[in-house]
Design an enzyme around this catalytic site. Structure first.
Site: not given
Length: 322
Positions: A137-139
């Protein structure tokens, strides 16, 4: 020591690039020097043929295969970082990732990641590829992820992911009041000028996102989204493509959108919301060892819930919309 087997399909935009450059882009978990050594050692195939020249020019439509022995996750330090565990057994961990946590070390993020935390809390994960991380998942995206605790589970989960058997659903808040749901079926590839961004490109890889409306507001919409594919930044790119980018998206967003006459509370929430309003709310998969179908839900984080409350109160305050 473990054997890792990976493959990737190149796109037309890779035409003219060197083999080592393409490997670094497709398999960015590994350093450029390690990838170059694997090429020289004969561990890389291009369309089924071993290529040992790092500067080999690509046509942009090849299939890359990498099979090599990988040492334990040395170089990455275990760190005592808390992990929000939703479920755990002998083979898998389901994690509810908070905002701001990077999943895997990379350029500029060698510490403070989920991988560093896994190495601390689960020392045996050092022998599993990427410490068991199967997908990312993106940051600044929150929500559910699956982590494998052993090589057998990791291999099976990667196979499920590639076969599109893992169910992933998200909730998001986008800009614009949408009438109904739909599907975005547009290929995604690397942005032509922004190397950290992706874009809808006819030469990209197929990508399909389904969405439906949960709740409409005056100038925003609460959505439920389901992925068929898992391209980098897929939801963010697709929603931006249809002119409904996510609230707070600093890379793809269309900027601050304030409804006319918005309440002071909504104005404050929108101005302070500095991450994409996206949460991985549901995850479903076949257990890698038992074959049993399992699924989990993760409630919306507090910042998204507060924003929804502010949007709802603003909508109710304007009788002409209600």
């Amino acid at each position: 020591m473990q054997v890792v087997s990976m493959s990737a399909e190149l796109e037309l935009e890779h035409a003219g690039m060197r083999l080592d450059q393409c490997l670094a882009e497709c398999f960015d978990d590994f350093s450029r020097s390690r990838l170059k050594n694997w090429i020289l050692e004969g561990n890389v195939k291009v369309d089924g043929e071993v290529v040992t020249t790092p500067r080999h020019k690509m046509k942009g439509i090849e299939v890359l295969e990498l099979e090599a022995q990988v040492e334990d996750e040395v170089g990455y330090q275990p760190e005592d970082i808390a992990i929000d565990i939703v479920y755990e057994d002998d083979d898998i961990i389901i994690v509810n990732k908070p905002v701001g946590l990077v999943v895997h070390p990379g350029a500029g993020n060698q510490s403070g990641t989920l991988l560093n935390a896994l190495l601390f809390h689960y020392p045996d994960s050092a022998v599993v590829p990427r410490a068991g991380i199967v997908h990312r998942l993106d940051k600044d995206t929150t929500g559910l992820m699956v982590v494998a605790k052993n090589i057998a589970a990791h291999t099976q989960l990667v196979t499920q992911l590639q076969a599109r058997e893992i169910s992933r659903e998200y909730e998001a808040i986008c800009i614009g009041s949408m009438v109904g749901g739909g599907t975005v079926d547009k290929p995604i590839g690397r942005h032509s000028t922004k190397r950290t961004a992706m874009a809808v490109k006819e030469t990209g890889k197929e990508a399909t996102t389904h969405y439906r409306v949960i709740e409409r507001f005056r100038e925003h919409t609460h959505l439920r989204l389901k992925l068929e594919t898992g391209r980098t930044h897929q939801i963010r790119v697709h929603m931006d493509y249809i002119k409904h980018s996510l609230v707070g998206d600093q890379l793809y967003g269309m900027g601050l959108k304030l409804p006319k006459g918005a309440t002071e509370e909504l104005v404050n929430h929108l101005r302070s919301f500095r991450r994409q309003a996206l949460h991985a709310v549901q995850l479903g998969l076949f257990h890698p060892l038992t074959g049993e179908w399992m699924s989990w839900q993760a409630p919306l984080p507090e910042d998204l819930k507060a924003l929804l409350v502010a949007l709802r109160e603003d909508t109710e305050a304007h009788d002409e919309f209600a």
